[in-house]
Design an enzyme around this catalytic site. Structure first.
Site, PDB file in Angstrom:
ATOM      1  N   ASP A 166       0.890  -1.494  -0.352  1.00 26.00           N
ATOM      2  CA  ASP A 166      -0.240   0.676   0.357  1.00 26.00           C
ATOM      3  C   ASP A 166       0.664   1.096   0.125  1.00 26.00           C
ATOM      4  OD1 ASP A 166      -3.093   0.746   1.252  1.00 26.00           O
ATOM      5  OD2 ASP A 166      -2.069   2.135   1.268  1.00 26.00           O
TER       6      ASP A 166
ATOM      7  N   HIS B 258     -10.072  -5.793  -3.372  1.00 29.02           N
ATOM      8  CA  HIS B 258      -8.927  -5.928  -2.175  1.00 29.02           C
ATOM      9  C   HIS B 258      -9.172  -6.486  -0.877  1.00 29.02           C
ATOM     10  CE1 HIS B 258      -9.854  -1.866  -1.895  1.00 29.02           C
ATOM     11  NE2 HIS B 258      -9.128  -1.443  -1.055  1.00 29.02           N
TER      12      HIS B 258
ATOM     13  N   HIS C  37      -7.192  -6.160   2.301  1.00 30.60           N
ATOM     14  CA  HIS C  37      -5.616  -5.178   3.222  1.00 30.60           C
ATOM     15  C   HIS C  37      -4.882  -6.674   4.134  1.00 30.60           C
ATOM     16  CE1 HIS C  37      -6.205  -0.898   2.257  1.00 30.60           C
ATOM     17  NE2 HIS C  37      -8.006  -1.551   2.373  1.00 30.60           N
TER      18      HIS C  37
HETATM   19  P1  5GP Z   1      -9.694   1.013   0.220  1.00 32.47           P
HETATM   20  O1  5GP Z   1     -10.114   2.317   1.618  1.00 32.47           O
HETATM   21  O2  5GP Z   1     -10.627   1.215  -0.977  1.00 32.47           O
HETATM   22  O3  5GP Z   1     -10.310  -0.192   0.907  1.00 32.47           O
HETATM   23  O4  5GP Z   1      -8.620   1.109   0.529  1.00 32.47           O
HETATM   24  C1  5GP Z   1      -7.172   1.461  -0.806  1.00 32.47           C
HETATM   25  C2  5GP Z   1      -5.760   1.875  -0.388  1.00 32.47           C
HETATM   26  O5  5GP Z   1      -5.791   1.715  -1.327  1.00 32.47           O
HETATM   27  C3  5GP Z   1      -5.627   2.880  -0.012  1.00 32.47           C
HETATM   28  O6  5GP Z   1      -4.750   2.741   1.079  1.00 32.47           O
HETATM   29  C4  5GP Z   1      -4.689   3.546  -0.958  1.00 32.47           C
HETATM   30  O7  5GP Z   1      -3.370   3.742  -0.108  1.00 32.47           O
HETATM   31  C5  5GP Z   1      -4.018   2.295  -1.449  1.00 32.47           C
HETATM   32  N1  5GP Z   1      -3.930   2.945  -2.591  1.00 32.47           N
HETATM   33  C6  5GP Z   1      -4.322   3.789  -3.450  1.00 32.47           C
HETATM   34  N2  5GP Z   1      -4.381   4.054  -4.629  1.00 32.47           N
HETATM   35  C7  5GP Z   1      -2.843   3.675  -4.694  1.00 32.47           C
HETATM   36  C8  5GP Z   1      -1.695   2.846  -5.446  1.00 32.47           C
HETATM   37  O8  5GP Z   1      -1.370   3.605  -6.608  1.00 32.47           O
HETATM   38  N3  5GP Z   1      -0.764   2.257  -5.219  1.00 32.47           N
HETATM   39  C9  5GP Z   1      -0.497   1.441  -4.038  1.00 32.47           C
HETATM   40  N4  5GP Z   1       0.294   0.999  -3.790  1.00 32.47           N
HETATM   41  N5  5GP Z   1      -1.537   2.111  -3.005  1.00 32.47           N
HETATM   42  C10 5GP Z   1      -3.351   2.500  -3.060  1.00 32.47           C
END
Ligand code: 5GP
Ligand code: ZN
Length: 112
Positions: A30, A100, A102
């Site tokens: 992340d 996804h 985490h």
């Molecule tokens: P969500 O809130 O959708 O469950 O988590 C999305 C996660 O994706 C966040 O923790 C954010 O930091 C990560 N993230 C967003 N864009 C990118 C990216 O372009 N590359 C990577 N490696 N992580 C990302």
């Protein structure tokens, strides 16, 4: 799905620090880590959310959890444990609409 940031990472059009890959799954760090170890595990096929999950998606999402197990073993957390989190929809905190898992590890609570 070239407008999807995680599809772009799967297609190697966007950079990422890859931690695990098999035929169905990719896992990468992340880029805003919320725990000492914070890896995102994504199916290579675009599925927007658990909230859009269909019967035919069950195996590939199970593969994400097997990837989590492999990551846990590879990174030394097989005994200590880790947290797996799936955010679903706006009130579940989902920001990226490519499903996804985490993988959070390295601290007692392993992130919020
Ligand atoms: P969500 O809130 O959708 O469950 O988590 C999305 C996660 O994706 C966040 O923790 C954010 O930091 C990560 N993230 C967003 N864009 C990118 C990216 O372009 N590359 C990577 N490696 N992580 C990302
Ligand atoms: Zn996608």
């Amino acid at each position: 799905m070239t407008d999807c940031v995680f599809c772009r990472i799967v297609a190697r059009k966007n950079p990422a620090d890859i931690e695990f890959e098999d035929d169905a799954v990719l896992a990468f760090k992340d880029n805003y880590p919320k725990a000492p170890v914070h890896v995102l595990i994504v199916p290579k096929r675009h599925i927007p959310s658990v909230m859009a999950m269909e019967r035919g998606d069950a195996e590939i999402l199970g593969r994400c959890f097997l990837a989590a197990r492999a990551l846990g073993e590879a990174k030394g957390f097989a005994e200590r444990g880790y947290r797996l989190r799936v955010n679903c929809g706006p009130e579940g905190g989902q920001v990226v609409y490519h499903v996804h898992v985490h993988f959070l590890a390295g601290g007692r609570a392993s992130g919020a």
